[in-house]
Design a protein around this motif. Structure first.
Motif, PDB file in Angstrom:
ATOM      1  N   MET A   1      40.134 -45.937 -32.858  1.00 52.23           N
ATOM      2  CA  MET A   1      40.507 -45.763 -34.237  1.00 52.23           C
ATOM      3  C   MET A   1      39.587 -44.713 -34.872  1.00 52.23           C
ATOM      4  O   MET A   1      38.388 -44.715 -34.683  1.00 52.23           O
ATOM      5  CB  MET A   1      40.344 -47.111 -34.959  1.00 52.23           C
ATOM      6  CG  MET A   1      40.545 -47.005 -36.448  1.00 52.23           C
ATOM      7  SD  MET A   1      40.441 -48.588 -37.288  1.00 52.23           S
ATOM      8  CE  MET A   1      38.722 -48.625 -37.731  1.00 52.23           C
ATOM      9  N   VAL A   2      40.162 -43.798 -35.650  1.00 57.11           N
ATOM     10  CA  VAL A   2      39.394 -42.793 -36.372  1.00 57.11           C
ATOM     11  C   VAL A   2      39.369 -43.189 -37.843  1.00 57.11           C
ATOM     12  O   VAL A   2      40.397 -43.486 -38.434  1.00 57.11           O
ATOM     13  CB  VAL A   2      40.024 -41.392 -36.214  1.00 57.11           C
ATOM     14  CG1 VAL A   2      39.326 -40.388 -37.104  1.00 57.11           C
ATOM     15  CG2 VAL A   2      39.994 -40.948 -34.770  1.00 57.11           C
ATOM     16  N   GLU A   3      38.173 -43.231 -38.403  1.00 55.56           N
ATOM     17  CA  GLU A   3      38.026 -43.513 -39.826  1.00 55.56           C
ATOM     18  C   GLU A   3      37.055 -42.513 -40.416  1.00 55.56           C
ATOM     19  O   GLU A   3      35.911 -42.408 -39.982  1.00 55.56           O
ATOM     20  CB  GLU A   3      37.498 -44.928 -40.053  1.00 55.56           C
ATOM     21  CG  GLU A   3      37.360 -45.269 -41.531  1.00 55.56           C
ATOM     22  CD  GLU A   3      36.816 -46.663 -41.774  1.00 55.56           C
ATOM     23  OE1 GLU A   3      36.082 -46.830 -42.758  1.00 55.56           O
ATOM     24  OE2 GLU A   3      37.109 -47.562 -40.973  1.00 55.56           O
ATOM     25  N   THR A   4      37.530 -41.744 -41.394  1.00 59.42           N
ATOM     26  CA  THR A   4      36.681 -40.768 -42.056  1.00 59.42           C
ATOM     27  C   THR A   4      35.832 -41.487 -43.098  1.00 59.42           C
ATOM     28  O   THR A   4      36.349 -42.272 -43.888  1.00 59.42           O
ATOM     29  CB  THR A   4      37.517 -39.663 -42.713  1.00 59.42           C
ATOM     30  OG1 THR A   4      38.315 -39.042 -41.694  1.00 59.42           O
ATOM     31  CG2 THR A   4      36.636 -38.612 -43.363  1.00 59.42           C
ATOM     32  N   VAL A   5      34.531 -41.202 -43.070  1.00 55.44           N
ATOM     33  CA  VAL A   5      33.594 -41.866 -43.973  1.00 55.44           C
ATOM     34  C   VAL A   5      32.874 -40.831 -44.830  1.00 55.44           C
ATOM     35  O   VAL A   5      32.832 -39.649 -44.501  1.00 55.44           O
ATOM     36  CB  VAL A   5      32.554 -42.713 -43.199  1.00 55.44           C
ATOM     37  CG1 VAL A   5      33.247 -43.813 -42.403  1.00 55.44           C
ATOM     38  CG2 VAL A   5      31.691 -41.854 -42.290  1.00 55.44           C
ATOM     39  N   GLN A   6      32.308 -41.308 -45.904  1.00 53.37           N
ATOM     40  CA  GLN A   6      31.478 -40.512 -46.800  1.00 53.37           C
ATOM     41  C   GLN A   6      30.019 -40.910 -46.564  1.00 53.37           C
ATOM     42  O   GLN A   6      29.732 -41.848 -45.830  1.00 53.37           O
ATOM     43  CB  GLN A   6      31.864 -40.776 -48.262  1.00 53.37           C
ATOM     44  CG  GLN A   6      33.325 -40.512 -48.559  1.00 53.37           C
ATOM     45  CD  GLN A   6      33.736 -39.084 -48.271  1.00 53.37           C
ATOM     46  OE1 GLN A   6      33.063 -38.137 -48.660  1.00 53.37           O
ATOM     47  NE2 GLN A   6      34.852 -38.910 -47.563  1.00 53.37           N
ATOM     48  N   GLN A   7      29.124 -40.226 -47.235  1.00 53.32           N
ATOM     49  CA  GLN A   7      27.708 -40.557 -47.120  1.00 53.32           C
ATOM     50  C   GLN A   7      27.485 -42.013 -47.542  1.00 53.32           C
ATOM     51  O   GLN A   7      28.063 -42.474 -48.527  1.00 53.32           O
ATOM     52  CB  GLN A   7      26.887 -39.626 -48.003  1.00 53.32           C
ATOM     53  CG  GLN A   7      25.400 -39.857 -47.887  1.00 53.32           C
ATOM     54  CD  GLN A   7      24.616 -38.946 -48.805  1.00 53.32           C
ATOM     55  OE1 GLN A   7      24.956 -38.775 -49.966  1.00 53.32           O
ATOM     56  NE2 GLN A   7      23.562 -38.351 -48.267  1.00 53.32           N
ATOM     57  N   HIS A   8      26.663 -42.720 -46.793  1.00 50.96           N
ATOM     58  CA  HIS A   8      26.302 -44.099 -47.119  1.00 50.96           C
ATOM     59  C   HIS A   8      25.491 -44.103 -48.415  1.00 50.96           C
ATOM     60  O   HIS A   8      24.699 -43.181 -48.650  1.00 50.96           O
ATOM     61  CB  HIS A   8      25.472 -44.699 -45.974  1.00 50.96           C
ATOM     62  CG  HIS A   8      25.278 -46.172 -46.074  1.00 50.96           C
ATOM     63  ND1 HIS A   8      24.303 -46.716 -46.869  1.00 50.96           N
ATOM     64  CD2 HIS A   8      25.942 -47.196 -45.504  1.00 50.96           C
ATOM     65  CE1 HIS A   8      24.357 -48.034 -46.770  1.00 50.96           C
ATOM     66  NE2 HIS A   8      25.355 -48.350 -45.946  1.00 50.96           N
ATOM     67  N   PRO A   9      25.663 -45.123 -49.255  1.00 53.62           N
ATOM     68  CA  PRO A   9      24.893 -45.166 -50.513  1.00 53.62           C
ATOM     69  C   PRO A   9      23.380 -45.046 -50.323  1.00 53.62           C
ATOM     70  O   PRO A   9      22.683 -44.522 -51.191  1.00 53.62           O
ATOM     71  CB  PRO A   9      25.262 -46.529 -51.110  1.00 53.62           C
ATOM     72  CG  PRO A   9      26.587 -46.861 -50.510  1.00 53.62           C
ATOM     73  CD  PRO A   9      26.596 -46.228 -49.135  1.00 53.62           C
ATOM     74  N   SER A  10      22.876 -45.499 -49.172  1.00 54.66           N
ATOM     75  CA  SER A  10      21.435 -45.410 -48.914  1.00 54.66           C
ATOM     76  C   SER A  10      21.031 -44.026 -48.422  1.00 54.66           C
ATOM     77  O   SER A  10      19.849 -43.737 -48.300  1.00 54.66           O
ATOM     78  CB  SER A  10      21.028 -46.441 -47.861  1.00 54.66           C
ATOM     79  OG  SER A  10      21.500 -46.024 -46.581  1.00 54.66           O
ATOM     80  N   GLY A  11      22.017 -43.192 -48.078  1.00 55.68           N
ATOM     81  CA  GLY A  11      21.734 -41.870 -47.515  1.00 55.68           C
ATOM     82  C   GLY A  11      21.970 -41.798 -46.026  1.00 55.68           C
ATOM     83  O   GLY A  11      22.084 -40.722 -45.459  1.00 55.68           O
ATOM     84  N   GLY A  12      22.016 -42.962 -45.349  1.00 53.44           N
ATOM     85  CA  GLY A  12      22.235 -42.954 -43.912  1.00 53.44           C
ATOM     86  C   GLY A  12      22.720 -44.288 -43.392  1.00 53.44           C
ATOM     87  O   GLY A  12      22.409 -45.340 -43.954  1.00 53.44           O
ATOM     88  N   TYR A  13      23.508 -44.221 -42.338  1.00 53.44           N
ATOM     89  CA  TYR A  13      23.992 -45.427 -41.663  1.00 53.44           C
ATOM     90  C   TYR A  13      22.955 -45.889 -40.654  1.00 53.44           C
ATOM     91  O   TYR A  13      22.303 -45.068 -40.013  1.00 53.44           O
ATOM     92  CB  TYR A  13      25.308 -45.138 -40.936  1.00 53.44           C
ATOM     93  CG  TYR A  13      26.456 -44.865 -41.867  1.00 53.44           C
ATOM     94  CD1 TYR A  13      27.255 -45.905 -42.324  1.00 53.44           C
ATOM     95  CD2 TYR A  13      26.732 -43.578 -42.311  1.00 53.44           C
ATOM     96  CE1 TYR A  13      28.317 -45.668 -43.192  1.00 53.44           C
ATOM     97  CE2 TYR A  13      27.782 -43.328 -43.174  1.00 53.44           C
ATOM     98  CZ  TYR A  13      28.571 -44.368 -43.609  1.00 53.44           C
ATOM     99  OH  TYR A  13      29.606 -44.133 -44.473  1.00 53.44           O
ATOM    100  N   ILE A  14      22.820 -47.194 -40.499  1.00 51.29           N
ATOM    101  CA  ILE A  14      21.962 -47.743 -39.451  1.00 51.29           C
ATOM    102  C   ILE A  14      22.835 -48.069 -38.249  1.00 51.29           C
ATOM    103  O   ILE A  14      24.076 -48.081 -38.347  1.00 51.29           O
ATOM    104  CB  ILE A  14      21.157 -48.978 -39.943  1.00 51.29           C
ATOM    105  CG1 ILE A  14      22.092 -50.105 -40.382  1.00 51.29           C
ATOM    106  CG2 ILE A  14      20.180 -48.570 -41.037  1.00 51.29           C
ATOM    107  CD1 ILE A  14      21.377 -51.418 -40.679  1.00 51.29           C
ATOM    108  N   LEU A  15      22.202 -48.349 -37.134  1.00 50.92           N
ATOM    109  CA  LEU A  15      22.897 -48.546 -35.866  1.00 50.92           C
ATOM    110  C   LEU A  15      24.030 -49.564 -35.971  1.00 50.92           C
ATOM    111  O   LEU A  15      25.146 -49.300 -35.518  1.00 50.92           O
ATOM    112  CB  LEU A  15      21.887 -48.964 -34.790  1.00 50.92           C
ATOM    113  CG  LEU A  15      22.416 -48.984 -33.371  1.00 50.92           C
ATOM    114  CD1 LEU A  15      22.778 -47.576 -32.910  1.00 50.92           C
ATOM    115  CD2 LEU A  15      21.385 -49.586 -32.442  1.00 50.92           C
ATOM    116  N   ASP A  16      23.775 -50.704 -36.584  1.00 53.23           N
ATOM    117  CA  ASP A  16      24.788 -51.769 -36.642  1.00 53.23           C
ATOM    118  C   ASP A  16      26.000 -51.411 -37.498  1.00 53.23           C
ATOM    119  O   ASP A  16      27.023 -52.089 -37.415  1.00 53.23           O
ATOM    120  CB  ASP A  16      24.170 -53.069 -37.174  1.00 53.23           C
ATOM    121  CG  ASP A  16      23.238 -53.710 -36.170  1.00 53.23           C
ATOM    122  OD1 ASP A  16      23.291 -53.338 -34.974  1.00 53.23           O
ATOM    123  OD2 ASP A  16      22.439 -54.580 -36.578  1.00 53.23           O
TER     124      ASP A  16
END
Length: 153
Positions: A1-16
Motif C-alpha cells: 500500500m502507498v500512502e503519501t504523508v506530510q511532515q510529522h508534527p514533531s519534525g520526524g517519524y520514529i521507527l515504530d
C-alpha cells in the motif's frame, strides 16, 4: 500500500511509525540562482552547468543542472519529511536517466521500501521526476530514531 504523508508534527517519524509504502514528495524548481549556489557550495564549476556557450556544444545541447543538486532534493525529503528530523544517512545509490535544466520542476519522491527493526535502519526508494518522466532513481539506507527525545524544559 502507498500512502503519501506530510511532515510529522514533531519534525520526524520514529521507527515504530514507519511502514512499507509510506511516501513523501517535495517539488523544487531548478533556477539559475540555485545552480550557482550549488556550484559555490560544492566547488563544482563544470562548464556544462555554468557556461551556455560551452554546454551548447555538448551532447546535452545546453546547460544542465548538477546531478547531485537534483539528488539533494531527495535528501531534503529524507531530512525534513520522511523519516525526517533525527534520521541519519548511511548510504545512497543513484542512477541518472535524463538531464535537468533551468526551469524544470523536480519532484523528489521518497518511499519506505523495507524496515529492519533490529538495526533501526530503513531502506528508502528515491526517485526524481520532471514532467512525469523519471530522471533519477536509487536507494538510500538511513538510521531512524527509535523514540523521541523529551522536550527540554
Amino acid at each position: 500500500m502507498v500512502e503519501t504523508v506530510q511532515q510529522h508534527p514533531s519534525g520526524g517519524y520514529i521507527l515504530d511509525e514507519l511502514f512499507v509504502g509510506m511516501t513523501a514528495e517535495k517539488v523544487v524548481d531548478v533556477t539559475e540562482d540555485r545552480i550557482a549556489r550549488f556550484a559555490e557550495a560544492s566547488d563544482d564549476f563544470n562548464p556544462v552547468h555554468m557556461d551556455e556557450a560551452f554546454a551548447s556544444k555538448t551532447a546535452y545541447r545546453g546547460r544542465i543542472a548538477h546531478g547531485l543538486l537534483s539528488a539533494s532534493f531527495g535528501s531534503a525529503v529524507v531530512g525534513t519529511i520522511l523519516p525526517g528530523a533525527g534520521s541519519i544517512y548511511i548510504s545512497q545509490t543513484l542512477a541518472f536517466h535524463k538531464p535537468v535544466r533551468i526551469g524544470d520542476a523536480v519532484v523528489a519522491r521518497i518511499s519506505v521500501a523495507s524496515i529492519d527493526p533490529e538495526s533501526a535502519r530503513v531502506a528508502l526508494r528515491c526517485d526524481g521526476y520532471v514532467d512525469g518522466e523519471l530522471i533519477m532513481e536509487g536507494e538510500a539506507v538511513v538510521r531512524v530514531p527509535r523514540r523521541r527525545r523529551p522536550a527540554r524544559g
